[in-house]
Motif scaffolding. Structure first.
Motif, PDB file in Angstrom:
ATOM      1  N   GLU A   1      -1.092   8.082   5.417  1.00 23.27           N
ATOM      2  CA  GLU A   1       0.245   8.506   5.857  1.00 23.27           C
ATOM      3  C   GLU A   1       1.209   8.665   4.688  1.00 23.27           C
ATOM      4  OE1 GLU A   1       1.389   9.530   8.583  1.00 23.27           O
ATOM      5  OE2 GLU A   1       0.023   8.896  10.149  1.00 23.27           O
ATOM      6  N   VAL A   2       1.265   7.677   3.813  1.00 25.92           N
ATOM      7  CA  VAL A   2       2.262   7.711   2.726  1.00 25.92           C
ATOM      8  C   VAL A   2       1.745   8.398   1.480  1.00 25.92           C
ATOM      9  CG1 VAL A   2       3.378   5.645   3.590  1.00 25.92           C
ATOM     10  CG2 VAL A   2       1.589   5.422   1.878  1.00 25.92           C
ATOM     11  N   LYS A   3       0.408   8.707   1.512  1.00 24.39           N
ATOM     12  CA  LYS A   3      -0.217   9.435   0.396  1.00 24.39           C
ATOM     13  C   LYS A   3      -0.005   8.716  -0.938  1.00 24.39           C
ATOM     14  CE  LYS A   3       0.059  13.990   2.551  1.00 24.39           C
ATOM     15  NZ  LYS A   3       0.384  13.473   3.888  1.00 24.39           N
ATOM     16  N   GLN A   4      -0.180   7.406  -0.938  1.00 24.68           N
ATOM     17  CA  GLN A   4      -0.122   6.600  -2.147  1.00 24.68           C
ATOM     18  C   GLN A   4      -0.789   5.260  -1.836  1.00 24.68           C
ATOM     19  OE1 GLN A   4       4.186   6.255  -2.686  1.00 24.68           O
ATOM     20  NE2 GLN A   4       4.116   4.153  -1.923  1.00 24.68           N
ATOM     21  N   ASP A   5      -1.032   4.491  -2.883  1.00 22.88           N
ATOM     22  CA  ASP A   5      -1.625   3.175  -2.636  1.00 22.88           C
ATOM     23  C   ASP A   5      -0.694   2.349  -1.760  1.00 22.88           C
ATOM     24  OD1 ASP A   5      -3.839   3.787  -4.106  1.00 22.88           O
ATOM     25  OD2 ASP A   5      -3.045   2.935  -5.988  1.00 22.88           O
ATOM     26  N   PHE A   6      -1.297   1.537  -0.908  1.00 22.72           N
ATOM     27  CA  PHE A   6      -0.500   0.740   0.030  1.00 22.72           C
ATOM     28  C   PHE A   6      -0.964  -0.707  -0.034  1.00 22.72           C
ATOM     29  CE2 PHE A   6       0.365  -1.248   4.107  1.00 22.72           C
ATOM     30  CZ  PHE A   6       1.691  -0.911   4.326  1.00 22.72           C
ATOM     31  N   ALA A   7      -0.011  -1.598  -0.231  1.00 29.75           N
ATOM     32  CA  ALA A   7      -0.301  -3.026  -0.210  1.00 29.75           C
ATOM     33  C   ALA A   7       0.903  -3.739   0.388  1.00 29.75           C
ATOM     34  CB  ALA A   7      -0.586  -3.542  -1.618  1.00 29.75           C
ATOM     35  N   ILE A   8       0.640  -4.814   1.098  1.00 27.33           N
ATOM     36  CA  ILE A   8       1.730  -5.596   1.694  1.00 27.33           C
ATOM     37  C   ILE A   8       2.187  -6.633   0.669  1.00 27.33           C
ATOM     38  CG2 ILE A   8       2.376  -7.120   3.586  1.00 27.33           C
ATOM     39  CD1 ILE A   8       0.228  -5.781   5.280  1.00 27.33           C
ATOM     40  N   TRP A   9       3.475  -6.665   0.394  1.00 27.92           N
ATOM     41  CA  TRP A   9       3.995  -7.518  -0.663  1.00 27.92           C
ATOM     42  C   TRP A   9       5.321  -8.152  -0.256  1.00 27.92           C
ATOM     43  CZ3 TRP A   9       8.760  -5.986  -2.549  1.00 27.92           C
ATOM     44  CH2 TRP A   9       9.144  -4.658  -2.252  1.00 27.92           C
ATOM     45  N   LYS A  10       5.712  -9.102  -1.069  1.00 31.90           N
ATOM     46  CA  LYS A  10       7.024  -9.719  -0.908  1.00 31.90           C
ATOM     47  C   LYS A  10       7.632  -9.913  -2.298  1.00 31.90           C
ATOM     48  CE  LYS A  10       5.614 -14.575  -1.141  1.00 31.90           C
ATOM     49  NZ  LYS A  10       5.724 -15.905  -0.515  1.00 31.90           N
TER      50      LYS A  10
END
Length: 778
Positions: A342-351
């Motif tokens: 969807e976002v066409k980039q690497d995706f990681a959940i972060w804080k």
């Protein structure tokens, strides 16, 4: 004979004593009446202010919340009720000058009861003390008109009742505000004290004057001719004149201040309501529309989200929009793969860690990462941010998920590895409970810095502006400052703890809004541009004019009073001198008129010479019509100062080349009455004040300010009106070039018998077309 003479003396003394008592009583009576009228006026103004502010509070209430409530005891545990109770309490704290605020409803037994009480929350469900037919009629007939009635034991305690209809128009709840009129109007006590002081001072001066005149009459001739006795009357006149001047200056200054405040309120109310309406629209439609978009769709892609947000918020500057799905631990890998597409980039959940840098989120049952955000390019670094890891947003997020309602966070820094970027998050949960449907949170991230730009767009009107400030009340009722439309914020050091912190506190307008479970307020106050356009000058102008008139009259009376001293020495010679003095007085009067006329011309260069030309034409027309010479003399003077009332109008309005606003035109139309007020108390041998007052009246009643018709208009005013039109049309003005004398004559001939007196029009046309009359060159 002696006995008879003594009786006559006693009768005269008794008569003088009675007259003295009558005059003293009259002074006290007139002062008392004036004071009473001021007291009534102050009370009515306070009630009007209470009604206006009450309607602002009523309009702040979210109708959706009212509609969701059943107005029974079952509501007490609902989130909507708790929010409304909290918002009412915060609003009561904000408007601390009011004694109490509460909601009323009616139970099944048709008794009016407390629904929410800001001062006493435990009173909910208890009967209201005033079970009046008028209140019952509001519920029975769904009346929506607001009204004020006296409810307290003290005469100053009044209650404003504001029916709050739900979406269907039914009235199940009434907002009530208790106010102590006496306490609220304490700042206006000056208006009541001033006439009292003035009355007492006049009474004391009257007593002193009577005793001084008696003392003068008892003086032997040689002592009576000394300087102080000779000038006693002028000195007393000067004292009375100064006292009257001070009083009139105060009245003029106060009335202009009230007029200025009314102008401010009219402008500020419109501007503040525009901003509040935008926030209300933001609350009721924009956030809800995006949430309904997700609720009605099985799946919303980033492209669909972007297109919908762009369409819905095309004119909005101050908010970014985000979608945060709720991801369970067993769905995490699948969601990460979907997010990458969807976002066409690497995706990681972060804080964010303690230093504000990105770090991985430890394993937990549910994640709340930002998946979609618009505008994307400016905010793509926030993709994957787990909002539940942010302390400022975690608690509001839980409240929103539990209640299903919109919730707002406090300001928090959302930036990563960059300068501080504080935002306010508005959260709306999307929980469908159905399989294969997205669940999550719609986020609106409001940036106060961009919000200021939006405020500026709402605050400017032409050359004047109203400064707007936006606040949120925290749990303790203290306002948190969000932004202001003025470049340099005019605030004291306590800006974050006081709403009414601007200069001229009486010029502050507060419009609240209940939204997202919180209370927001828009505060409006005058800007420098407003103060420049509407300066307070009339008090000083009246004071200076009063000093001139007092000095002139005192000098004149002193001169005339002293004439008797010289007449006793040289009767014949001084009789001639007295005649010359009277001529001088007449010339001085005309010179004073000319000086007054110059005040208008000095402020408006485009009309310089206008009054001289109008006076010349008026006299020529009157002579042509064989008007009484005495009336012509009065007409000449009146024409010379017929526009003197324009001294109260800002020069910027008089000389502007643009089209006047309704308010500015209303100010222009007030100049005949203002001129009349300046001259009405002057003892001229002619009706100069009435001629000035009527010079814009027309035969058919279409003129102003009183709409007089036909014979109700003085012949002098009819002549002056025609001369004014002809001269004005044939002269240049800032908003147009000269139309020429032919156009002017055509105008009065076309409206002869309708607007203008036929005899006056015929005489004027004959002057120009047959007698060759013309204005001198300016």
């Amino acid at each position: 004979m002696v006995l008879h003479s003594e009786n006559d003396r006693d009768n005269k003394t008794s008569t003088k004593r009675v007259i003295f008592i009558i005059i003293a009583a009259a002074i006290i009576f007139v002062g008392g009446i004036f004071t009473w009228f001021e007291q009534v006026a102050v009370t009515e103004e306070v009630k009007t202010e209470l009604l206006k502010q009450g309607n602002f509070i009523k309009e702040a209430i979210n109708v959706r919340t009212i509609t969701a409530l059943k107005t029974t005891c079952d509501d007490y545990d609902t989130d909507e009720y708790k929010r409304l109770e909290k918002q009412l309490k915060l609003t009561k704290d904000l408007f601390s000058r009011y004694k109490n605020m509460y909601f009323l409803t009616r139970n099944d037994e048709k008794d009016i009861i407390y629904f929410i009480n800001a001062n006493n929350p435990s009173q909910k469900g208890e009967p209201f003390e005033n079970q009046s037919e008028k209140l019952h009629g509001v519920f029975s007939e769904n009346k929506t008109e607001s009204f004020i009635i006296q409810t307290g034991e003290e005469s100053n305690v009044n209650t404003l009742f504001l029916p709050v209809p739900n979406k269907s128009g039914n009235v199940d709840i009434i907002l009530a505000i208790d106010a102590n009129i006496g306490e609220i109007s304490s700042t206006d006590r000056e208006r009541i004290i001033v006439p009292i002081i003035f009355t007492i001072t006049v009474l004391i001066l009257f007593i002193i004057t009577v005793n001084l005149i008696k003392w003068k009459k008892r003086l032997p001739p040689e002592k009576a001719e000394k300087r102080f006795p000779r000038y006693l009357e002028p000195i007393l006149l000067a004292i009375f004149g100064l006292l009257l001047t001070v009083m009139l200056s105060y009245v003029a200054s106060y009335r202009q201040s009230r007029m200025r405040e009314d102008v401010f309120v009219d402008i500020a109310e419109g501007q503040a309501k525009l901003l509040v309406e935008e926030l209300r629209h933001f609350r009721d439609y924009k956030i809800e529309s995006i949430a309904h978009f997700f609720e009605s769709s099985e799946y919303v892609s980033r492209e669909e989200f972007s297109s919908y947000v762009e369409f819905l918020t095309y004119s909005e500057m101050f908010s970014d929009w985000a979608w945060t799905p709720i991801i369970k631990e067993n769905e995490l890998d699948e969601m990460i793969e979907l997010a990458k597409k969807e976002v066409k980039q690497d995706f990681a959940i972060w804080k964010k860690d303690e230093d504000g840098n990105k770090t991985n989120v430890p394993k937990k049952d549910k994640y709340y990462p930002i998946l979609f955000i618009e505008p994307f390019e400016e905010n793509k670094e926030l993709v994957g941010f787990d909002i539940s890891s942010e302390p400022a947003i975690a608690e509001p997020m839980r409240n929103s998920l539990d209640s299903g309602l919109q919730t707002a966070s406090e300001l928090f820094d959302i930036s990563v590895d960059s300068e501080i970027n504080e935002v306010l998050a508005i959260i709306r949960p999307v929980i469908s409970g159905e399989k294969n449907k997205q669940e999550g949170l719609v986020l609106s991230l409001i940036n106060p810095r961009t919000l200021i730009k939006e405020l500026i767009g709402f605050s400017v009107i032409g050359e004047t502006s109203v400064a707007l400030g936006l606040y949120q009340l925290n749990e303790n009722g203290l306002p948190m400052f969000f932004g202001s439309s003025v470049g340099k914020h005019k605030a004291d050091e306590n800006v974050k703890t006081e709403v009414l912190h601007y200069p001229d506190k009486e010029f502050n307008l507060i419009v609240p809004l209940f939204a997202f479970g919180e209370v927001y307020t828009v505060v409006a106050h005058p800007s420098e541009e407003f103060n420049n356009v509407y300066p307070l000058r009339s008090g000083w102008m009246v004071f200076l004019l009063g000093l001139l008139l007092t000095g002139y009259l005192t000098t004149t009376i002193g001169f005339l009073s002293n004439r008797g001293f010289y007449l006793r020495r040289e009767v014949d010679e001084k009789t001639t001198e007295l005649r010359n003095a009277l001529d001088k007085l007449r010339n001085t009067m005309e010179a004073s008129i000319s000086a007054l006329a110059s005040t208008v011309e000095m402020r408006d260069p485009y009309t310089a010479g206008h009054q001289i030309n109008v006076s010349k034409l008026s006299v020529a027309i009157a002579e042509k019509m064989e008007v009484d010479p005495e009336k012509i003399e009065g007409l000449k003077l009146a024409a010379r100062v017929h526009d003197i009332g324009k001294v109260q109008i800002p020069a910027e309005i008089l000389t502007t080349p643009r089209k006047l606003t309704d308010l500015e035109y209303k100010l222009i139309k007030s100049h005949p009455e203002a001129g009349y007020n300046l001259f009405k108390n002057l003892d001229f041998p002619w009706s100069v004040d009435e001629i000035i007052f009527q010079h814009h009246e027309r035969l058919d009643g279409s003129g102003y300010p009183r709409g007089l018709k036909g014979n109700e208009i003085m012949i002098e005013a009819k002549i002056l009106g025609v001369a004014d039109v002809v001269e004005a049309m044939s002269s240049h003005r800032p908003y147009r070039p000269s139309l020429g004398i032919d156009a002017a004559l055509e105008e009065i001939e076309k409206n002869k018998g309708k607007l203008y007196d036929p005899d006056v029009v015929d005489a004027c046309i004959e002057l120009f077309r047959k007698d060759g009359f013309s204005f001198e060159e300016k």
